[in-house]
Design a protein around this motif. Structure first.
Motif, PDB file in Angstrom:
ATOM      1  N   MET A  59     -55.797 -16.642  95.674  1.00 24.58           N
ATOM      2  CA  MET A  59     -54.818 -15.788  95.012  1.00 24.58           C
ATOM      3  C   MET A  59     -55.191 -15.468  93.570  1.00 24.58           C
ATOM      4  O   MET A  59     -54.945 -14.362  93.101  1.00 24.58           O
ATOM      5  N   ASN A  60     -55.762 -16.420  92.852  1.00 26.07           N
ATOM      6  CA  ASN A  60     -56.000 -16.244  91.427  1.00 26.07           C
ATOM      7  C   ASN A  60     -57.483 -16.090  91.104  1.00 26.07           C
ATOM      8  O   ASN A  60     -57.893 -15.114  90.502  1.00 26.07           O
ATOM      9  N   SER A  70     -56.528 -12.212  94.985  1.00 28.94           N
ATOM     10  CA  SER A  70     -55.633 -11.168  95.497  1.00 28.94           C
ATOM     11  C   SER A  70     -54.531 -10.786  94.503  1.00 28.94           C
ATOM     12  O   SER A  70     -53.946  -9.710  94.613  1.00 28.94           O
ATOM     13  N   LEU A  71     -54.246 -11.625  93.525  1.00 32.95           N
ATOM     14  CA  LEU A  71     -53.221 -11.301  92.531  1.00 32.95           C
ATOM     15  C   LEU A  71     -53.743 -10.426  91.391  1.00 32.95           C
ATOM     16  O   LEU A  71     -52.960  -9.949  90.568  1.00 32.95           O
ATOM     17  N   LYS A  72     -55.045 -10.199  91.349  1.00 29.72           N
ATOM     18  CA  LYS A  72     -55.650  -9.485  90.217  1.00 29.72           C
ATOM     19  C   LYS A  72     -54.967  -8.147  89.944  1.00 29.72           C
ATOM     20  O   LYS A  72     -54.648  -7.832  88.809  1.00 29.72           O
ATOM     21  N   ASN A  73     -54.747  -7.362  90.960  1.00 33.47           N
ATOM     22  CA  ASN A  73     -54.149  -6.035  90.779  1.00 33.47           C
ATOM     23  C   ASN A  73     -52.769  -5.916  91.413  1.00 33.47           C
ATOM     24  O   ASN A  73     -52.242  -4.823  91.559  1.00 33.47           O
ATOM     25  N   TRP A  74     -52.187  -7.053  91.774  1.00 28.25           N
ATOM     26  CA  TRP A  74     -50.893  -7.055  92.434  1.00 28.25           C
ATOM     27  C   TRP A  74     -49.778  -7.028  91.403  1.00 28.25           C
ATOM     28  O   TRP A  74     -49.846  -7.685  90.374  1.00 28.25           O
ATOM     29  N   SER A  75     -48.748  -6.259  91.688  1.00 29.60           N
ATOM     30  CA  SER A  75     -47.578  -6.229  90.825  1.00 29.60           C
ATOM     31  C   SER A  75     -46.352  -5.898  91.665  1.00 29.60           C
ATOM     32  O   SER A  75     -46.431  -5.126  92.613  1.00 29.60           O
ATOM     33  N   ILE A  76     -45.252  -6.445  91.282  1.00 26.79           N
ATOM     34  CA  ILE A  76     -43.977  -6.175  91.935  1.00 26.79           C
ATOM     35  C   ILE A  76     -43.054  -5.383  91.014  1.00 26.79           C
ATOM     36  O   ILE A  76     -41.932  -5.032  91.375  1.00 26.79           O
ATOM     37  N   ASP A  78     -42.832  -2.320  90.104  1.00 24.37           N
ATOM     38  CA  ASP A  78     -42.281  -1.066  90.639  1.00 24.37           C
ATOM     39  C   ASP A  78     -41.173  -1.293  91.664  1.00 24.37           C
ATOM     40  O   ASP A  78     -40.406  -0.384  91.959  1.00 24.37           O
ATOM     41  N   GLU A  79     -41.086  -2.493  92.205  1.00 27.82           N
ATOM     42  CA  GLU A  79     -40.071  -2.828  93.203  1.00 27.82           C
ATOM     43  C   GLU A  79     -38.932  -3.659  92.615  1.00 27.82           C
ATOM     44  O   GLU A  79     -37.948  -3.940  93.294  1.00 27.82           O
TER      45      GLU A  79
END
Length: 142
Positions: A59-60, A70-76, A78-79
């Motif tokens: 993940m990091n 997988s968290l590099k470009n992940w964001s919540i 917008d939700e």
């Protein structure tokens, strides 16, 4: 300097070196948990992550500084406006989750409260335990 050791070892791919681990610890002791010594449960958690790095590395990445997972470009963010339950955001004045990181959630979550612990980093549940427990209890009682 710790930052130089981190950069050097990440570039060389020697993130398992003691120099790298020691440099990361300098950051952790300022921005993750400022207690000295760390609570046994915190040490135990880090020991477990050292024994099985699967989730953290996936993940990091190798550290807080070299995010390649997988968290590099992940964001919540917008939700975040879709969160429709009361939400309590917490961070510390010395936290790696700086106010600038928390602000978008405060801005977009409709029913939100935010508290920054003046004497904590990332673990106010250890660093300012009484205040943390009271605030969480009060929030849950609302």
């Amino acid at each position: 300097m710790s930052q130089n050791a981190i950069i050097k070892n990440e570039a060389a791919g020697t993130i398992d070196s003691q120099e790298y681990k020691d440099a990361v610890q300098v950051f952790y002791k300022r921005h993750l948990c400022r207690l000295d010594p760390w609570p046994a449960e915190v040490i135990e958690s880090f020991d477990y992550m050292e024994r099985d790095t699967t989730v953290y590395l996936t993940m990091n990445g190798p550290s807080e500084f070299h995010v390649i997972g997988s968290l590099k470009n992940w964001s919540i963010i917008d939700e975040a406006h879709k969160i429709n339950v009361p939400t309590f955001l917490l961070n510390g004045a010395y936290d790696e989750a700086a106010d600038s990181s928390v602000m978008p959630f405060f801005k977009f979550i409709p029913k939100v409260k935010w508290f920054t612990f003046a004497e904590s980093s990332h673990m106010p549940h250890w660093e300012e335990r009484e205040k943390y427990m009271k605030l969480v209890a009060d929030f849950l009682g609302d």
